[in-house]
Design a protein around this motif. Sequence first.
Motif, PDB file in Angstrom:
ATOM      1  N   TRP A  21       0.820  -1.211   0.000  1.00  0.00           N
ATOM      2  CA  TRP A  21       0.000   0.000   0.000  1.00  0.00           C
ATOM      3  C   TRP A  21       0.858   1.268   0.000  1.00  0.00           C
ATOM      4  O   TRP A  21       0.507   2.263  -0.634  1.00  0.00           O
ATOM      5  CB  TRP A  21      -0.957   0.004   1.197  1.00  0.00           C
ATOM      6  N   VAL A  22       1.987   1.242   0.692  1.00  0.00           N
ATOM      7  CA  VAL A  22       2.889   2.404   0.683  1.00  0.00           C
ATOM      8  C   VAL A  22       3.452   2.616  -0.719  1.00  0.00           C
ATOM      9  O   VAL A  22       3.481   3.739  -1.232  1.00  0.00           O
ATOM     10  CB  VAL A  22       4.024   2.220   1.713  1.00  0.00           C
ATOM     11  N   THR A  23       3.875   1.532  -1.356  1.00  0.00           N
ATOM     12  CA  THR A  23       4.418   1.622  -2.717  1.00  0.00           C
ATOM     13  C   THR A  23       3.353   2.118  -3.688  1.00  0.00           C
ATOM     14  O   THR A  23       3.639   2.962  -4.550  1.00  0.00           O
ATOM     15  CB  THR A  23       4.952   0.247  -3.166  1.00  0.00           C
ATOM     16  N   ALA A  24       2.141   1.627  -3.540  1.00  0.00           N
ATOM     17  CA  ALA A  24       1.045   2.081  -4.412  1.00  0.00           C
ATOM     18  C   ALA A  24       0.784   3.572  -4.215  1.00  0.00           C
ATOM     19  O   ALA A  24       0.526   4.297  -5.182  1.00  0.00           O
ATOM     20  CB  ALA A  24      -0.215   1.270  -4.133  1.00  0.00           C
ATOM     21  N   SER A  25       0.872   4.039  -2.988  1.00  0.00           N
ATOM     22  CA  SER A  25       0.670   5.464  -2.710  1.00  0.00           C
ATOM     23  C   SER A  25       1.744   6.316  -3.382  1.00  0.00           C
ATOM     24  O   SER A  25       1.448   7.362  -3.961  1.00  0.00           O
ATOM     25  CB  SER A  25       0.683   5.694  -1.203  1.00  0.00           C
ATOM     26  N   VAL A  26       2.989   5.860  -3.308  1.00  0.00           N
ATOM     27  CA  VAL A  26       4.091   6.600  -3.933  1.00  0.00           C
ATOM     28  C   VAL A  26       3.930   6.609  -5.455  1.00  0.00           C
ATOM     29  O   VAL A  26       4.094   7.654  -6.101  1.00  0.00           O
ATOM     30  CB  VAL A  26       5.454   5.995  -3.521  1.00  0.00           C
ATOM     31  N   MET A 116       6.152   7.108   7.778  1.00  0.00           N
ATOM     32  CA  MET A 116       6.997   6.174   8.542  1.00  0.00           C
ATOM     33  C   MET A 116       7.150   6.637   9.994  1.00  0.00           C
ATOM     34  O   MET A 116       7.193   5.812  10.910  1.00  0.00           O
ATOM     35  CB  MET A 116       8.376   6.034   7.891  1.00  0.00           C
ATOM     36  N   LEU A 117       7.216   7.952  10.204  1.00  0.00           N
ATOM     37  CA  LEU A 117       7.277   8.467  11.571  1.00  0.00           C
ATOM     38  C   LEU A 117       5.960   8.230  12.308  1.00  0.00           C
ATOM     39  O   LEU A 117       5.963   7.920  13.508  1.00  0.00           O
ATOM     40  CB  LEU A 117       7.628   9.956  11.566  1.00  0.00           C
ATOM     41  N   ALA A 154      -2.659   4.176  10.791  1.00  0.00           N
ATOM     42  CA  ALA A 154      -2.526   5.637  10.797  1.00  0.00           C
ATOM     43  C   ALA A 154      -1.628   6.121   9.665  1.00  0.00           C
ATOM     44  O   ALA A 154      -1.920   7.130   9.012  1.00  0.00           O
ATOM     45  CB  ALA A 154      -1.986   6.106  12.145  1.00  0.00           C
ATOM     46  N   ALA A 155      -0.542   5.394   9.399  1.00  0.00           N
ATOM     47  CA  ALA A 155       0.365   5.776   8.309  1.00  0.00           C
ATOM     48  C   ALA A 155      -0.328   5.660   6.958  1.00  0.00           C
ATOM     49  O   ALA A 155      -0.183   6.534   6.091  1.00  0.00           O
ATOM     50  CB  ALA A 155       1.613   4.907   8.342  1.00  0.00           C
ATOM     51  N   LEU A 156      -1.105   4.593   6.764  1.00  0.00           N
ATOM     52  CA  LEU A 156      -1.808   4.419   5.490  1.00  0.00           C
ATOM     53  C   LEU A 156      -2.920   5.446   5.321  1.00  0.00           C
ATOM     54  O   LEU A 156      -3.153   5.934   4.208  1.00  0.00           O
ATOM     55  CB  LEU A 156      -2.359   2.998   5.376  1.00  0.00           C
TER      56      LEU A 156
END
Length: 190
Positions: A21-26, A116-117, A154-156
Amino acid sequence: METKKEEKKSKIKQTSSFWVWVTASVIFRLILIYFPKNLNFSSRPEVATPVTSIRRLAEGYWLKQSSMSPYAGSMYHGSPLLLSLIGPLTVKRIEGQPNHLLCSLLFSLADVVSAMLIRATGQTLQMSSCLSLKSLDLVELSKNSEMLSSGDIAALVYLWNPFTIVACVGLSTSPIENLVVILSLYGACT
């Protein structure tokens, strides 16, 4: 023994789904950054205010380079730190690419670092909660379930928030300001 293996597989599956999901967001941000003229988010008053506009930051940086005070008139209202750090990126240009490509990539990076924070803050708070439950002999409540941890969620939510995406693509300095606020919260939690 078998339950530990299952827990480990579950944890690996959770982590891999988070990174997907992080990669898809980027990737989604990079696609939107490549077509900024078609979207024209930077001219929307909801995205780029006088304080967060990259155009005003570029104008303030030009005034500073011309030995004039950017704060003398009503052109630049932002932070002097942003003027010094991001100002030079408003002038540099990658050959054949849009003017503010470097700023957009920096804003995307700031969003990912912020996420990430947020994730690390959530993990720290969750670990603290688990330790306090263990100290009260409530070990069963402290075991993780099959769901993502609160820091991951929360990060997503931060990465996929439409306003966060539009602020990043719309050349607003908000991602940098968000990063500084989240960094201070992370420091306070650790």
